[in-house]
Design a protein around this motif. Structure first.
Motif, PDB file in Angstrom:
ATOM      1  N   PRO B  12      56.363   5.717  43.420  1.00  0.00           N
ATOM      2  CA  PRO B  12      57.404   6.722  43.686  1.00  0.00           C
ATOM      3  C   PRO B  12      57.327   7.335  45.084  1.00  0.00           C
ATOM      4  O   PRO B  12      58.292   7.917  45.553  1.00  0.00           O
ATOM      5  CB  PRO B  12      57.162   7.782  42.604  1.00  0.00           C
ATOM      6  CG  PRO B  12      55.795   7.538  42.102  1.00  0.00           C
ATOM      7  CD  PRO B  12      55.463   6.124  42.335  1.00  0.00           C
ATOM      8  N   THR B  13      56.160   7.205  45.747  1.00  0.00           N
ATOM      9  CA  THR B  13      56.048   7.696  47.129  1.00  0.00           C
ATOM     10  C   THR B  13      56.973   6.862  48.011  1.00  0.00           C
ATOM     11  O   THR B  13      56.937   5.638  47.946  1.00  0.00           O
ATOM     12  CB  THR B  13      54.593   7.542  47.643  1.00  0.00           C
ATOM     13  OG1 THR B  13      53.717   8.065  46.661  1.00  0.00           O
ATOM     14  CG2 THR B  13      54.388   8.243  48.954  1.00  0.00           C
ATOM     15  N   PRO B  14      57.811   7.509  48.831  1.00  0.00           N
ATOM     16  CA  PRO B  14      58.718   6.728  49.694  1.00  0.00           C
ATOM     17  C   PRO B  14      57.940   5.779  50.606  1.00  0.00           C
ATOM     18  O   PRO B  14      56.830   6.124  51.046  1.00  0.00           O
ATOM     19  CB  PRO B  14      59.448   7.796  50.515  1.00  0.00           C
ATOM     20  CG  PRO B  14      59.222   9.074  49.815  1.00  0.00           C
ATOM     21  CD  PRO B  14      57.944   8.949  49.038  1.00  0.00           C
ATOM     22  N   LEU B  19      53.464   4.201  54.505  1.00  0.00           N
ATOM     23  CA  LEU B  19      53.053   3.668  55.814  1.00  0.00           C
ATOM     24  C   LEU B  19      52.356   4.753  56.639  1.00  0.00           C
ATOM     25  O   LEU B  19      51.318   4.508  57.254  1.00  0.00           O
ATOM     26  CB  LEU B  19      54.278   3.151  56.580  1.00  0.00           C
ATOM     27  CG  LEU B  19      54.995   1.942  55.992  1.00  0.00           C
ATOM     28  CD1 LEU B  19      56.230   1.612  56.809  1.00  0.00           C
ATOM     29  CD2 LEU B  19      54.065   0.738  55.965  1.00  0.00           C
ATOM     30  N   ARG B  20      52.949   5.954  56.646  1.00  0.00           N
ATOM     31  CA  ARG B  20      52.393   7.051  57.447  1.00  0.00           C
ATOM     32  C   ARG B  20      50.957   7.347  57.016  1.00  0.00           C
ATOM     33  O   ARG B  20      50.063   7.469  57.840  1.00  0.00           O
ATOM     34  CB  ARG B  20      53.270   8.297  57.283  1.00  0.00           C
ATOM     35  CG  ARG B  20      52.961   9.418  58.277  1.00  0.00           C
ATOM     36  CD  ARG B  20      53.499  10.743  57.818  1.00  0.00           C
ATOM     37  NE  ARG B  20      52.856  11.196  56.588  1.00  0.00           N
ATOM     38  CZ  ARG B  20      51.637  11.713  56.510  1.00  0.00           C
ATOM     39  NH1 ARG B  20      50.903  11.837  57.612  1.00  0.00           N
ATOM     40  NH2 ARG B  20      51.117  12.074  55.355  1.00  0.00           N
ATOM     41  N   ARG B  21      50.753   7.419  55.702  1.00  0.00           N
ATOM     42  CA  ARG B  21      49.415   7.733  55.172  1.00  0.00           C
ATOM     43  C   ARG B  21      48.394   6.665  55.554  1.00  0.00           C
ATOM     44  O   ARG B  21      47.281   6.981  55.973  1.00  0.00           O
ATOM     45  CB  ARG B  21      49.474   7.811  53.652  1.00  0.00           C
ATOM     46  CG  ARG B  21      49.829   9.177  53.155  1.00  0.00           C
ATOM     47  CD  ARG B  21      49.633   9.208  51.659  1.00  0.00           C
ATOM     48  NE  ARG B  21      50.508  10.190  51.064  1.00  0.00           N
ATOM     49  CZ  ARG B  21      50.838  10.221  49.789  1.00  0.00           C
ATOM     50  NH1 ARG B  21      50.384   9.286  48.971  1.00  0.00           N
ATOM     51  NH2 ARG B  21      51.612  11.146  49.317  1.00  0.00           N
ATOM     52  N   GLN B  22      48.790   5.404  55.368  1.00  0.00           N
ATOM     53  CA  GLN B  22      47.840   4.325  55.660  1.00  0.00           C
ATOM     54  C   GLN B  22      47.457   4.314  57.136  1.00  0.00           C
ATOM     55  O   GLN B  22      46.279   4.163  57.477  1.00  0.00           O
ATOM     56  CB  GLN B  22      48.442   2.965  55.281  1.00  0.00           C
ATOM     57  CG  GLN B  22      48.523   2.738  53.783  1.00  0.00           C
ATOM     58  CD  GLN B  22      49.267   1.466  53.454  1.00  0.00           C
ATOM     59  OE1 GLN B  22      48.861   0.380  53.838  1.00  0.00           O
ATOM     60  NE2 GLN B  22      50.380   1.597  52.748  1.00  0.00           N
ATOM     61  N   LEU B  50      61.675  -4.248  55.036  1.00  0.00           N
ATOM     62  CA  LEU B  50      62.188  -2.881  54.936  1.00  0.00           C
ATOM     63  C   LEU B  50      63.161  -2.651  56.092  1.00  0.00           C
ATOM     64  O   LEU B  50      63.186  -3.420  57.063  1.00  0.00           O
ATOM     65  CB  LEU B  50      61.045  -1.863  55.064  1.00  0.00           C
ATOM     66  CG  LEU B  50      59.990  -1.815  53.968  1.00  0.00           C
ATOM     67  CD1 LEU B  50      58.882  -0.840  54.372  1.00  0.00           C
ATOM     68  CD2 LEU B  50      60.598  -1.377  52.644  1.00  0.00           C
ATOM     69  N   ALA B  51      63.947  -1.574  55.991  1.00  0.00           N
ATOM     70  CA  ALA B  51      64.840  -1.223  57.099  1.00  0.00           C
ATOM     71  C   ALA B  51      64.004  -0.727  58.276  1.00  0.00           C
ATOM     72  O   ALA B  51      62.947  -0.101  58.073  1.00  0.00           O
ATOM     73  CB  ALA B  51      65.802  -0.136  56.645  1.00  0.00           C
ATOM     74  N   THR B  52      64.474  -1.014  59.497  1.00  0.00           N
ATOM     75  CA  THR B  52      63.709  -0.575  60.681  1.00  0.00           C
ATOM     76  C   THR B  52      63.600   0.951  60.712  1.00  0.00           C
ATOM     77  O   THR B  52      62.592   1.492  61.173  1.00  0.00           O
ATOM     78  CB  THR B  52      64.365  -1.067  61.990  1.00  0.00           C
ATOM     79  OG1 THR B  52      65.737  -0.721  61.954  1.00  0.00           O
ATOM     80  CG2 THR B  52      64.211  -2.551  62.195  1.00  0.00           C
ATOM     81  N   GLY B  53      64.613   1.639  60.190  1.00  0.00           N
ATOM     82  CA  GLY B  53      64.596   3.109  60.170  1.00  0.00           C
ATOM     83  C   GLY B  53      63.436   3.664  59.362  1.00  0.00           C
ATOM     84  O   GLY B  53      62.878   4.716  59.692  1.00  0.00           O
ATOM     85  N   ALA B  56      60.417   3.233  61.545  1.00  0.00           N
ATOM     86  CA  ALA B  56      60.577   4.132  62.697  1.00  0.00           C
ATOM     87  C   ALA B  56      60.263   5.571  62.299  1.00  0.00           C
ATOM     88  O   ALA B  56      59.662   6.318  63.076  1.00  0.00           O
ATOM     89  CB  ALA B  56      61.992   4.024  63.252  1.00  0.00           C
ATOM     90  N   ARG B  57      60.645   5.957  61.091  1.00  0.00           N
ATOM     91  CA  ARG B  57      60.375   7.325  60.630  1.00  0.00           C
ATOM     92  C   ARG B  57      58.867   7.575  60.502  1.00  0.00           C
ATOM     93  O   ARG B  57      58.365   8.628  60.904  1.00  0.00           O
ATOM     94  CB  ARG B  57      61.068   7.562  59.287  1.00  0.00           C
ATOM     95  CG  ARG B  57      60.944   8.988  58.835  1.00  0.00           C
ATOM     96  CD  ARG B  57      61.792   9.297  57.637  1.00  0.00           C
ATOM     97  NE  ARG B  57      61.482  10.638  57.141  1.00  0.00           N
ATOM     98  CZ  ARG B  57      61.939  11.127  56.008  1.00  0.00           C
ATOM     99  NH1 ARG B  57      62.720  10.395  55.238  1.00  0.00           N
ATOM    100  NH2 ARG B  57      61.621  12.330  55.626  1.00  0.00           N
ATOM    101  N   ALA B  58      58.155   6.580  59.957  1.00  0.00           N
ATOM    102  CA  ALA B  58      56.691   6.717  59.843  1.00  0.00           C
ATOM    103  C   ALA B  58      56.078   6.861  61.237  1.00  0.00           C
ATOM    104  O   ALA B  58      55.208   7.727  61.459  1.00  0.00           O
ATOM    105  CB  ALA B  58      56.113   5.503  59.122  1.00  0.00           C
ATOM    106  N   TYR B  59      56.528   6.043  62.193  1.00  0.00           N
ATOM    107  CA  TYR B  59      56.016   6.121  63.569  1.00  0.00           C
ATOM    108  C   TYR B  59      56.337   7.492  64.174  1.00  0.00           C
ATOM    109  O   TYR B  59      55.495   8.096  64.839  1.00  0.00           O
ATOM    110  CB  TYR B  59      56.640   5.007  64.425  1.00  0.00           C
ATOM    111  CG  TYR B  59      55.866   3.694  64.443  1.00  0.00           C
ATOM    112  CD1 TYR B  59      55.092   3.291  63.363  1.00  0.00           C
ATOM    113  CD2 TYR B  59      55.919   2.847  65.546  1.00  0.00           C
ATOM    114  CE1 TYR B  59      54.404   2.090  63.378  1.00  0.00           C
ATOM    115  CE2 TYR B  59      55.234   1.636  65.565  1.00  0.00           C
ATOM    116  CZ  TYR B  59      54.478   1.261  64.492  1.00  0.00           C
ATOM    117  OH  TYR B  59      53.795   0.072  64.517  1.00  0.00           O
ATOM    118  N   ARG B  60      57.572   7.961  63.958  1.00  0.00           N
ATOM    119  CA  ARG B  60      57.985   9.253  64.538  1.00  0.00           C
ATOM    120  C   ARG B  60      57.096  10.381  64.028  1.00  0.00           C
ATOM    121  O   ARG B  60      56.670  11.248  64.793  1.00  0.00           O
ATOM    122  CB  ARG B  60      59.440   9.545  64.159  1.00  0.00           C
ATOM    123  CG  ARG B  60      60.460   9.050  65.189  1.00  0.00           C
ATOM    124  CD  ARG B  60      61.787   9.775  65.053  1.00  0.00           C
ATOM    125  NE  ARG B  60      62.288   9.857  63.701  1.00  0.00           N
ATOM    126  CZ  ARG B  60      63.021   8.928  63.105  1.00  0.00           C
ATOM    127  NH1 ARG B  60      63.304   7.807  63.752  1.00  0.00           N
ATOM    128  NH2 ARG B  60      63.455   9.078  61.867  1.00  0.00           N
TER     129      ARG B  60
END
Lengths: 233, 122
Positions: B12-14, B19-22, B50-53, B56-60
């Motif tokens: 359920p985690t987006p 990605l951000r956590r890992q 996955l979508a690039t967005g 990109a959100r995890a990177y941001r």
């Protein structure tokens, strides 16, 4: 695809690309509106273009990413230069840079078609490097397949560039020696053209042999696999 | 460097948060040393389908947390001096991860707490 394994399907698509390329080669060489040897000169470019399309079709449609709810990605940036067969690439670039200028009647056609072929080759190679992990076993296996595809593209580019240069150089050498002038400048140009013709013929034959023997799209290519595992470690 | 990222679509985690956590954990543990170049957003998005967005959100978010630095032409790299999280922050992150995983297994809150208590007493 037809009950074939992923590797088998990729090999089949590439083989179809080469077959279509041979037909395109014959059609270009004998085309009535590419007169005075222009068709013959552009025929290898047509073959190279079809080789790229075969590789691209294999990468784009045959190799699909592993389906499933758990997906993995590697954290190593994949750069095209890491997958290029460097000595061959240098030889192909040298061939492109040293080819004699046969006059605008031939060169314009050759420059346009080679530019298009090079763009297609670059797009295909980038696609091969960027494509996700497919059905191949392990990261090293996937890397070997990517390296294989990029090698096939460079070999196709080698054929597209070296064969016309060999033909133009051979024609130039024959014309030069045929004038019978005997001056040292003529000898120099004649022998240079002869060496270029021989070198580019060898390069073209090597690329063709490489395409047939080394780029069978198998997951286990010993040298490539070893190189890939060295890189990732 | 032979690390990878994994995304579980049934979690359920987006995906961007997974990605951000890992990535944050790999940076905090030193598995991704300062200056390490990361793949492009497009490469990770293609690998994970996955979508690039999303990537990109995890990177941001990691850039906002000063863990990553993106320079034009230089790609995205691990920051030279990433902020070191306090033990309390790490504990909170690990606890959240543990609770989320336990909830996904359908374990009731009392049993989750009891497991922690039992583990502490061992």
């Amino acid at each position: 695809m037809l009950g074939l394994s992923e590797d088998g399907a990729v090999r089949l698509v590439r083989f179809i690309g080469v077959l279509i390329g041979l037909i395109a080669t014959w059609a270009t060489a004998t085309s009535s509106w590419l007169s005075l040897g222009r068709g013959l000169m552009l025929a290898p470019v047509a073959l190279g273009g079809c080789i790229f399309l075969g590789v691209l079709a294999g990468e784009r449609w045959v190799r699909r990413p592993s389906a499933g709810t758990i997906r993995t990605a590697e954290l190593r940036p994949r750069l095209l230069r890491d997958y290029l067969p460097r000595p061959l690439m240098i030889a192909v670039l040298a061939s492109a840079a040293t080819g004699p200028y046969p006059g605008s009647f031939y060169s314009i056609f050759l420059a346009i078609s080679l530019s298009l072929a090079t763009m297609l080759a670059a797009g295909t190679a980038v696609r091969a490097v960027r494509r996700p992990h497919g059905q191949a076993s392990g990261q090293a296996g996937t890397d070997a397949l990517r390296r294989n595809s990029v090698t096939a593209v460079v070999a196709g580019l080698g054929i597209a560039i070296a064969a016309p240069v060999a033909g133009v150089s051979a024609t130039m050498a024959a014309a030069d020696f045929g004038t019978g002038c005997g001056s040292s400048a003529h000898y120099l140009i004649g022998w240079t053209a002869t060496i270029l013709a021989l070198a580019n013929t060898l390069l073209g034959v090597y690329c063709l042999a490489l395409l047939i023997t080394r780029t069978g799209a198998r997951g286990e290519v010993p040298s490539a696999t070893a190189a890939a595992s060295t890189q990732t470690s | 460097m032979n690390h990878g990222l994994t995304v579980d679509l049934e979690d359920p985690t987006p995906p961007f948060e997974q990605l951000r956590r890992q990535l944050a954990e790999l940076i905090h543990t030193g598995a991704l040393p300062p200056g390490t170049r990361l793949p492009t957003v497009r490469q990770i998005a293609a690998d994970l389908a996955l979508a690039t967005g999303t990537v990109a959100r995890a990177y941001r978010e990691l850039e906002a947390a000063q863990l990553l630095v993106t320079r034009r032409g230089g790609g995205t790299r691990v920051a030279e001096h990433p902020p070191v999280p306090s033990p309390e922050e790490l504990l909170q992150a690990y606890t959240t991860e543990y609770v989320n995983r336990a909830r996904r297994l359908g374990i009731p809150p009392e049993a989750i707490l009891e497991t922690i208590t039992r583990t502490l007493s061992q």
